[in-house]
Design a protein around this motif. Structure first.
Motif, mmCIF file in Angstrom:
data_model
loop_
_atom_site.group_PDB
_atom_site.id
_atom_site.type_symbol
_atom_site.label_atom_id
_atom_site.label_comp_id
_atom_site.label_asym_id
_atom_site.label_seq_id
_atom_site.Cartn_x
_atom_site.Cartn_y
_atom_site.Cartn_z
ATOM 1 N N MET A 241 0.764 -1.083 -0.036
ATOM 2 C CA MET A 241 0.232 -0.041 0.171
ATOM 3 C C MET A 241 0.931 1.228 -0.131
ATOM 4 S SD MET A 241 -2.725 -1.624 -0.454
ATOM 5 C CE MET A 241 -3.445 0.063 -0.666
ATOM 6 N N LEU A 242 1.758 1.242 0.747
ATOM 7 C CA LEU A 242 2.832 2.385 0.605
ATOM 8 C C LEU A 242 3.445 2.722 -0.626
ATOM 9 C CD1 LEU A 242 4.771 1.754 4.193
ATOM 10 C CD2 LEU A 242 2.457 3.164 3.698
ATOM 11 N N GLY A 243 3.826 1.495 -1.288
ATOM 12 C CA GLY A 243 4.377 1.802 -2.682
ATOM 13 C C GLY A 243 3.337 2.415 -3.506
ATOM 14 N N ILE A 244 2.338 1.931 -3.656
ATOM 15 C CA ILE A 244 0.800 2.531 -4.058
ATOM 16 C C ILE A 244 0.749 4.057 -3.934
ATOM 17 C CG2 ILE A 244 -1.695 2.401 -4.643
ATOM 18 C CD1 ILE A 244 -1.497 -0.611 -4.364
ATOM 19 N N ALA A 245 0.804 4.270 -2.806
ATOM 20 C CA ALA A 245 0.426 5.756 -2.210
ATOM 21 C C ALA A 245 1.684 6.363 -2.787
ATOM 22 C CB ALA A 245 0.507 5.774 -0.588
ATOM 23 N N LEU A 246 2.828 6.095 -2.836
ATOM 24 C CA LEU A 246 4.046 6.956 -3.306
ATOM 25 C C LEU A 246 4.107 7.297 -4.653
ATOM 26 C CD1 LEU A 246 6.706 8.450 -2.341
ATOM 27 C CD2 LEU A 246 7.695 6.528 -2.666
ATOM 28 N N ALA A 277 11.082 -3.754 5.428
ATOM 29 C CA ALA A 277 11.129 -2.241 4.693
ATOM 30 C C ALA A 277 10.235 -1.241 5.023
ATOM 31 C CB ALA A 277 11.303 -2.819 3.368
ATOM 32 N N THR A 278 9.101 -1.591 5.940
ATOM 33 C CA THR A 278 8.042 -1.000 6.020
ATOM 34 C C THR A 278 8.199 0.539 6.672
ATOM 35 O OG1 THR A 278 6.798 -2.783 6.759
ATOM 36 C CG2 THR A 278 5.740 -0.664 7.350
ATOM 37 N N PHE A 279 9.212 0.668 7.662
ATOM 38 C CA PHE A 279 9.460 2.057 8.333
ATOM 39 C C PHE A 279 10.082 2.611 7.304
ATOM 40 C CE2 PHE A 279 9.312 -1.547 11.428
ATOM 41 C CZ PHE A 279 8.260 -0.927 12.224
ATOM 42 N N ALA A 280 11.052 2.194 6.315
ATOM 43 C CA ALA A 280 11.689 3.053 5.489
ATOM 44 C C ALA A 280 10.670 3.472 4.491
ATOM 45 C CB ALA A 280 12.880 2.367 4.862
ATOM 46 N N SER A 281 9.934 2.485 4.085
ATOM 47 C CA SER A 281 8.921 3.017 3.019
ATOM 48 C C SER A 281 7.934 4.049 3.481
ATOM 49 C CB SER A 281 8.206 1.779 2.617
ATOM 50 O OG SER A 281 9.076 0.762 2.117
ATOM 51 N N PHE A 282 7.341 3.873 4.710
ATOM 52 C CA PHE A 282 6.682 4.850 5.428
ATOM 53 C C PHE A 282 7.448 6.156 5.329
ATOM 54 C CE2 PHE A 282 3.623 6.762 8.533
ATOM 55 C CZ PHE A 282 2.564 6.247 7.976
ATOM 56 N N ALA A 283 8.513 6.182 5.902
ATOM 57 C CA ALA A 283 9.176 7.669 5.948
ATOM 58 C C ALA A 283 9.203 8.364 4.735
ATOM 59 C CB ALA A 283 10.431 7.361 6.591
ATOM 60 N N ARG A 284 9.780 7.419 3.596
ATOM 61 C CA ARG A 284 9.586 8.140 2.363
ATOM 62 C C ARG A 284 8.235 8.895 1.787
ATOM 63 N NH1 ARG A 284 13.244 3.605 0.994
ATOM 64 N NH2 ARG A 284 11.472 2.274 0.639
#
Length: 636
Positions: A241-246, A277-284
């Motif tokens: 989901m974070l990838g889709i959001a970014l 990888a979740t925390f780095a993805s969220f921070a991006r």
């Protein structure tokens, strides 16, 4: 009744794998006659109308060529022209299965007809085919209704389920759920039935949805599933989901309730599990899209880390937020504490962790919608109501020493009902708020004369600097309402690194790419006033003042005592010295009046407070516009 003989021909080179009729059989329209197999796929040949089988020209196992006659039928009447299926391709479109060629009468010829689709009502009434029924049964286990005991416990606490919160947040029929069929990665220690029944969606309900018409990614940890912990598939879903959001620049709304990492997932060959990888993805996502965190109940460890990365944290009074829950605290030898003792809401609101403190989840969802609306360009429009502009004339008292609440100025300038105060419990010296003026969203910082006379201390400076970053990253113009005697000074404040903290305001302002406007309500003294005007009075798009404005390099009382020390000491203590001080102070107040500042071009204008909204509207029309998103928003 007129009859027609029809020959059904092979639509392609194929093998006959089923033959379901024989000569003399009566057939109905749409009845399956035979099945062809080509390229490992089966193709149905159906009767184009009611009639009787005259002759068969094939047998099971035969290889037939495209156009070869397969069946001859006597039809009771000429069939109607093919009608495209409501649920499939049109008869003449690529992908439609054809049986023959041309219409014919008794003298000869052929006619082609696709299988007749069932009426829509028949689809609705028919029982689900086995594969669909299996999916529907499996999906039912993901819903709240499949776990009545868990829901009863949740509701007994006065809380809503993850799905109930999402249903309240999003627009109806807009949710596309991702990863609903996931279960906890614990098949080595639990049965499949157990996992399906008790770990639905692996404790993370997520997908895309619309919130007041704005497309978003929504994610909710389910505290009724393994205490809302973060498991292997839970993380995989989150990362997706974070990838889709970014990639699609979608805002993210996260319900972060739970206990962090989950040690019970044994279906993966890991040791520490620190390659997540979740925390780095969220921070991006920081500075790229609005990120909203909502929490109630207990939010610890990994869940709290994600919450801390959010632009804004909305929490209920029943919430507890901490980087470690009771088990981690005890495991670290730091004592035994109940969850309620770790990071209660009153502590986290006062120290600045919580931006918006609300009573319950319903209010949290309402606050999230309000906040998100400021970052949705489509939400601006003509549906706004102006407050009574004349009331602004009475915000600042005529007595220059009398305190007042500068939030009255914020409310008096904003469209009615649009103001959203952020971080109200922290940094009381400066208010930070989102608001609208004639439908246009902007951010506002305002000195608070009720706290330290409006002097800017470390907490207030941190609060203002971070708010400027937030507005800058997401393209919101900034409005500054100035009434400050300057930066707070003294031995005690310097123990709190005042020099570094207040200087953040200058650095944050230097990186602004959005319009900045300043209105001096009363005191505009020294470096503090310069920090409130983006670094200097000519740095903003406009710097204007109300008639009550007064200016100086420092507080005027202090300036008189320091600058006229010799003259004052020449007078005996008592009424004579006090009279001289009052005379000199009056001169300084007059010299530093708003009109004198405007006459010397140190500010741009002095205006009637009632005209402020119009002034700001015109300034915004002249300022930079367009997409300006990007840049870091400090977590603090």
């Amino acid at each position: 009744m007129t009859q027609a003989m029809t020959e059904l021909r092979s639509p392609l080179q194929a093998h006959i794998v089923q033959l379901l009729v024989k000569p003399g059989d009566a057939v109905q329209q749409g009845q399956l006659l035979l099945v062809l197999e080509a390229m490992k796929m089966e193709h149905e040949v159906c009767a184009p109308g009611a009639g009787q089988v005259r002759e068969l020209f094939c047998a099971v196992g035969d290889t037939v060529q495209a156009g070869e006659v397969l069946v001859a039928l006597d039809l009771a009447q000429a069939p109607m022209a093919p009608v495209p299926s409501a649920t499939g391709p049109a008869a003449n479109s690529p992908g439609a299965v054809h049986a023959a060629a041309e219409p014919m009468n008794r003298a000869g010829g052929t006619w082609e007809q696709p299988a007749s689709p069932r009426p829509a009502s028949a689809h609705a009434a028919a029982p689900a085919r086995p594969d669909l029924a299996a999916v529907q049964t499996r999906q039912a286990f993901t819903l709240d209704a499949s776990r009545p005991e868990a829901m009863a416990k949740r509701h007994a606490l006065g809380l809503r389920s993850a799905r109930e919160n999402l249903a309240d947040l999003i627009d109806a029929d807009s949710f596309s759920e991702y990863g609903a069929l996931a279960v906890a990665a614990q098949s080595k220690r639990r049965s499949a039935e157990d996992l399906i029944r008790n770990t639905p969606a692996d404790g993370m309900v997520c997908g895309t949805a619309a919130v007041n018409g704005q497309a978003c990614v929504v994610m909710a940890y389910d505290a009724t599933v393994l205490a809302g912990t973060q498991g292997m598939r839970n993380h995989q879903k989150t990362d997706r989901m974070l990838g889709i959001a970014l990639e699609n620049k979608l805002p993210v709304i996260l319900f972060a309730e739970g206990g962090g990492g989950r040690p019970g997932d044994v279906d993966m060959p890991i040791l520490a599990g620190l390659h997540v990888a979740t925390f780095a993805s969220f921070a991006r996502l920081n500075g790229q899209v609005p990120v909203i965190g909502i929490t109630t109940g207990r939010c610890f460890a990994g869940n709290a880390a994600l919450l801390g990365c959010c632009d804004v944290i909305i929490a209920t009074r029943a919430s507890n937020i901490g980087m470690g829950g009771p088990a981690m605290v005890e495991g670290g030898g730091l004592g035994v504490y109940p969850p309620e003792a770790i990071g209660p809401s009153e502590v986290q609101h006062a120290n600045g962790v919580i931006d918006i403190l609300v009573e319950d989840e319903a209010h949290a969802v309402a606050a999230a919608k309000h906040y998100l609306g400021f970052f949705n360009a489509a939400s601006a429009g003509d549906n706004w109501q102006a407050p009574d502009a004349l009331r602004l004339r009475d915000v600042v008292p005529e007595n220059r020493l009398r305190v007042y609440d500068s939030r009255a100025a914020i409310e008096g300038l904003a469209d009615t009902g649009s103001v959203l105060i952020l971080r109200a419990g922290f940094g009381a010296g400066i208010h930070t708020a989102l608001l609208r003026i004639e439908g246009r969203a902007l951010g506002c910082i305002a000195n608070n004369p009720l706290h330290l006379g409006g002097a800017i201390d470390a907490d207030a400076a941190d609060k203002a600097a971070r708010f400027m970053q937030l507005c800058n990253a997401h393209g919101l113009p900034l409005l500054s309402l100035v009434d400050t005697p300057g930066f707070m000074v003294g031995p005690e404040i310097e123990t709190r690194a005042q020099v570094r903290h207040v200087s953040r305001m200058f650095v944050a302002a230097a990186h602004l790419r959005v319009p900045f406007m300043s209105v001096v309500l009363r005191k505009g003294y020294g470096l503090g006033a310069m920090a409130m005007t983006a670094g200097g009075f000519h740095a903003p798009l406009c710097t204007i003042a109300w008639p009550s404005g007064e200016f100086g390099a420092m507080g005027l009382e202090g300036a008189v005592r320091l600058g006229f020390k010799k003259e004052l000491e020449a007078q005996p203590e008592g009424p004579q010295r006090e009279a001289l001080f009052a005379q000199l102070l009056a001169q300084q107040v007059g010299n530093g009046s708003a009109m004198n500042m405007a006459a010397s071009l140190e500010i741009d204008a002095v205006i009637d407070p009632a005209d402020t909204r119009a002034w700001l509207r015109r300034a915004l029309a002249a300022g930079r516009t367009g997409p300006l998103r990007g840049g870091m928003v400090d977590t603090w």
